[in-house]
Each structure stands twice: as C-alpha cells, then as structure tokens.
Design a protein around this motif. Structure first.
Motif, mmCIF file in Angstrom:
data_model
loop_
_atom_site.group_PDB
_atom_site.id
_atom_site.type_symbol
_atom_site.label_atom_id
_atom_site.label_comp_id
_atom_site.label_asym_id
_atom_site.label_seq_id
_atom_site.Cartn_x
_atom_site.Cartn_y
_atom_site.Cartn_z
ATOM 1 N N MET A 104 -12.193 16.174 -17.584
ATOM 2 C CA MET A 104 -12.341 14.837 -17.067
ATOM 3 C C MET A 104 -11.390 13.861 -17.763
ATOM 4 O O MET A 104 -10.830 12.989 -17.123
ATOM 5 N N LYS A 105 -11.229 14.047 -19.090
ATOM 6 C CA LYS A 105 -10.318 13.180 -19.839
ATOM 7 C C LYS A 105 -8.882 13.356 -19.360
ATOM 8 O O LYS A 105 -8.143 12.388 -19.260
ATOM 9 N N ASN A 106 -8.488 14.603 -19.079
ATOM 10 C CA ASN A 106 -7.120 14.855 -18.611
ATOM 11 C C ASN A 106 -6.856 14.152 -17.290
ATOM 12 O O ASN A 106 -5.783 13.601 -17.082
ATOM 13 N N LEU A 107 -7.814 14.183 -16.387
ATOM 14 C CA LEU A 107 -7.667 13.517 -15.096
ATOM 15 C C LEU A 107 -7.524 12.012 -15.277
ATOM 16 O O LEU A 107 -6.709 11.362 -14.628
ATOM 17 N N PHE A 108 -8.295 11.442 -16.194
ATOM 18 C CA PHE A 108 -8.222 10.015 -16.484
ATOM 19 C C PHE A 108 -6.836 9.645 -17.023
ATOM 20 O O PHE A 108 -6.223 8.673 -16.583
ATOM 21 N N PHE A 109 -6.315 10.431 -17.970
ATOM 22 C CA PHE A 109 -4.996 10.148 -18.540
ATOM 23 C C PHE A 109 -3.881 10.326 -17.515
ATOM 24 O O PHE A 109 -2.913 9.572 -17.500
ATOM 25 N N VAL A 110 -4.008 11.310 -16.644
ATOM 26 C CA VAL A 110 -3.017 11.503 -15.584
ATOM 27 C C VAL A 110 -3.028 10.314 -14.628
ATOM 28 O O VAL A 110 -1.984 9.812 -14.217
ATOM 29 N N ALA A 111 -4.223 9.823 -14.287
ATOM 30 C CA ALA A 111 -4.328 8.670 -13.394
ATOM 31 C C ALA A 111 -3.717 7.425 -14.033
ATOM 32 O O ALA A 111 -2.978 6.673 -13.388
ATOM 33 N N ILE A 112 -3.989 7.198 -15.293
ATOM 34 C CA ILE A 112 -3.433 6.033 -16.002
ATOM 35 C C ILE A 112 -1.915 6.160 -16.106
ATOM 36 O O ILE A 112 -1.182 5.202 -15.859
ATOM 37 N N ALA A 113 -1.413 7.340 -16.471
ATOM 38 C CA ALA A 113 0.034 7.548 -16.588
ATOM 39 C C ALA A 113 0.720 7.353 -15.240
ATOM 40 O O ALA A 113 1.804 6.768 -15.162
ATOM 41 N N THR A 114 0.110 7.818 -14.173
ATOM 42 C CA THR A 114 0.676 7.641 -12.836
ATOM 43 C C THR A 114 0.772 6.170 -12.486
ATOM 44 O O THR A 114 1.776 5.709 -11.940
ATOM 45 N N MET A 115 -0.247 5.399 -12.787
ATOM 46 C CA MET A 115 -0.230 3.968 -12.488
ATOM 47 C C MET A 115 0.812 3.234 -13.336
ATOM 48 O O MET A 115 1.479 2.322 -12.853
ATOM 49 N N LEU A 116 0.976 3.629 -14.581
ATOM 50 C CA LEU A 116 1.918 2.942 -15.462
ATOM 51 C C LEU A 116 3.371 3.263 -15.150
ATOM 52 O O LEU A 116 4.249 2.424 -15.331
ATOM 53 N N PHE A 117 3.652 4.477 -14.693
ATOM 54 C CA PHE A 117 5.035 4.885 -14.479
ATOM 55 C C PHE A 117 5.444 4.915 -13.016
ATOM 56 O O PHE A 117 6.459 5.479 -12.663
ATOM 57 N N SER A 118 4.683 4.282 -12.179
ATOM 58 C CA SER A 118 5.068 4.206 -10.768
ATOM 59 C C SER A 118 5.551 2.793 -10.466
ATOM 60 O O SER A 118 5.259 1.851 -11.182
ATOM 61 N N SER A 119 6.294 2.663 -9.413
ATOM 62 C CA SER A 119 6.763 1.347 -8.992
ATOM 63 C C SER A 119 6.615 1.248 -7.481
ATOM 64 O O SER A 119 6.391 2.239 -6.800
ATOM 65 N N CYS A 120 6.775 0.062 -6.970
ATOM 66 C CA CYS A 120 6.622 -0.173 -5.539
ATOM 67 C C CYS A 120 7.826 -0.953 -5.031
ATOM 68 O O CYS A 120 8.509 -1.625 -5.796
ATOM 69 N N ALA A 121 8.054 -0.865 -3.737
ATOM 70 C CA ALA A 121 9.143 -1.620 -3.120
ATOM 71 C C ALA A 121 8.693 -2.094 -1.752
ATOM 72 O O ALA A 121 7.952 -1.409 -1.061
ATOM 73 N N LEU A 122 9.120 -3.278 -1.383
ATOM 74 C CA LEU A 122 8.838 -3.853 -0.077
ATOM 75 C C LEU A 122 10.155 -4.093 0.637
ATOM 76 O O LEU A 122 11.121 -4.543 0.025
ATOM 77 N N HIS A 123 10.201 -3.822 1.927
ATOM 78 C CA HIS A 123 11.409 -4.032 2.718
ATOM 79 C C HIS A 123 11.083 -4.962 3.876
ATOM 80 O O HIS A 123 10.007 -4.892 4.461
ATOM 81 N N ASN A 124 12.044 -5.800 4.222
ATOM 82 C CA ASN A 124 11.873 -6.727 5.324
ATOM 83 C C ASN A 124 13.257 -6.994 5.911
ATOM 84 O O ASN A 124 14.249 -6.978 5.193
ATOM 85 N N SER A 125 13.325 -7.231 7.210
ATOM 86 C CA SER A 125 14.623 -7.558 7.798
ATOM 87 C C SER A 125 14.453 -8.609 8.881
ATOM 88 O O SER A 125 13.392 -8.756 9.465
ATOM 89 N N TYR A 126 15.522 -9.354 9.112
ATOM 90 C CA TYR A 126 15.556 -10.387 10.138
ATOM 91 C C TYR A 126 16.892 -10.288 10.842
ATOM 92 O O TYR A 126 17.936 -10.279 10.203
ATOM 93 N N THR A 127 16.847 -10.181 12.148
ATOM 94 C CA THR A 127 18.079 -10.079 12.929
ATOM 95 C C THR A 127 18.166 -11.270 13.864
ATOM 96 O O THR A 127 17.181 -11.644 14.488
ATOM 97 N N GLY A 128 19.333 -11.833 13.972
ATOM 98 C CA GLY A 128 19.529 -12.935 14.904
ATOM 99 C C GLY A 128 20.886 -13.559 14.711
ATOM 100 O O GLY A 128 21.605 -13.253 13.770
ATOM 101 N N ASN A 129 21.241 -14.433 15.616
ATOM 102 C CA ASN A 129 22.482 -15.173 15.485
ATOM 103 C C ASN A 129 22.165 -16.424 14.692
ATOM 104 O O ASN A 129 21.652 -17.398 15.220
ATOM 105 N N LEU A 130 22.449 -16.389 13.406
ATOM 106 C CA LEU A 130 22.035 -17.446 12.492
ATOM 107 C C LEU A 130 23.116 -18.477 12.230
ATOM 108 O O LEU A 130 22.971 -19.309 11.365
ATOM 109 N N ASN A 131 24.204 -18.404 12.968
ATOM 110 C CA ASN A 131 25.286 -19.367 12.772
ATOM 111 C C ASN A 131 24.861 -20.723 13.302
ATOM 112 O O ASN A 131 24.436 -20.864 14.437
#
Length: 118
Positions: A1-28
């Motif tokens: 159980m302790k190993n699972l807890f440490f793996v979960a904590i390590a996964t949360m600490l060493f992971s990152s996230c990214a968000l993507h967004n785009s906008y298309t149009g004639n913006l001139n």
C-alpha cells in the motif's frame, strides 16, 4: 500500500500539463479594401511567427497582448512584404500553455498565407 501511495505522489509531482487553443480568421484591421474574388493574385507562401514567455508563480514574461504582438511581428518579418504588392491573409493564432507545479510557459504561434497581386 505504501508503494502505491509513493508511486501516486511521484506521478503527480513529475507530470505536467499543456493546454492548446487556436483562433482562425482574417484579423487584419487595415483600411485597405482588397478584392479576392477575382484572379488578380497568386498565393506565394505560408509564413509563421512565434513568441514565448515563462512565468514563475504567475510573475515574469510579458502580457498576453504583447505576446500576440511579438508573434505577429515575427511573422511579418518572415513575410518579406516591404516594397512588394503582397498581403497576408487567413491569419491563424495558436496558443500553447504548459505548466509544471509553479512554472508556466506560454507559446503563441501565428501563421498566414502570403499573396502577391499581379
């Protein structure tokens, strides 16, 4: 159980996230009227521009509007518009925000087609 807890904590600490967004149009926002319904132009190229900023605890980098302007300025420098009858059309902005704990990185990429009038 302790190993699972440490793996979960390590996964949360060493992971990152990214968000993507785009906008298309004639913006001139120029006051020039261009008629693209006639065959008086040729698509020459597609150009891109990039800008990025890094923030720690939300501090640092440049503002969102300035980041967009920097990406757009980089694109205009790559377009070689000076002294030629060229224009940019179909401008697209893409944003990518990556974060890891207290560090955020924002990247703006803009692209457009270069047309040249006959």
């Amino acid at each position: 159980m302790k190993n699972l807890f440490f793996v979960a904590i390590a996964t949360m600490l060493f992971s990152s996230c990214a968000l993507h967004n785009s906008y298309t149009g004639n913006l001139n926002a120029h006051q020039t009227n261009v008629v693209l319904s006639e065959s008086n132009y040729v698509v020459k190229d597609q150009v891109t521009g990039k800008a990025e900023a890094t923030y720690v605890l939300g501090i640092g980098g440049i503002g969102k509007k300035s980041l967009f302007n920097a990406a757009r300025q980089d694109m205009y420098m790559n377009a070689d518009l000076n002294g030629k009858s060229r224009a940019l059309i179909n401008e697209t902005f893409e944003t990518k925000t990556s974060f890891f704990l207290i560090v955020w990185k924002k990247q703006i990429t803009t692209s457009a087609h270069v047309i040249e009038f006959k």
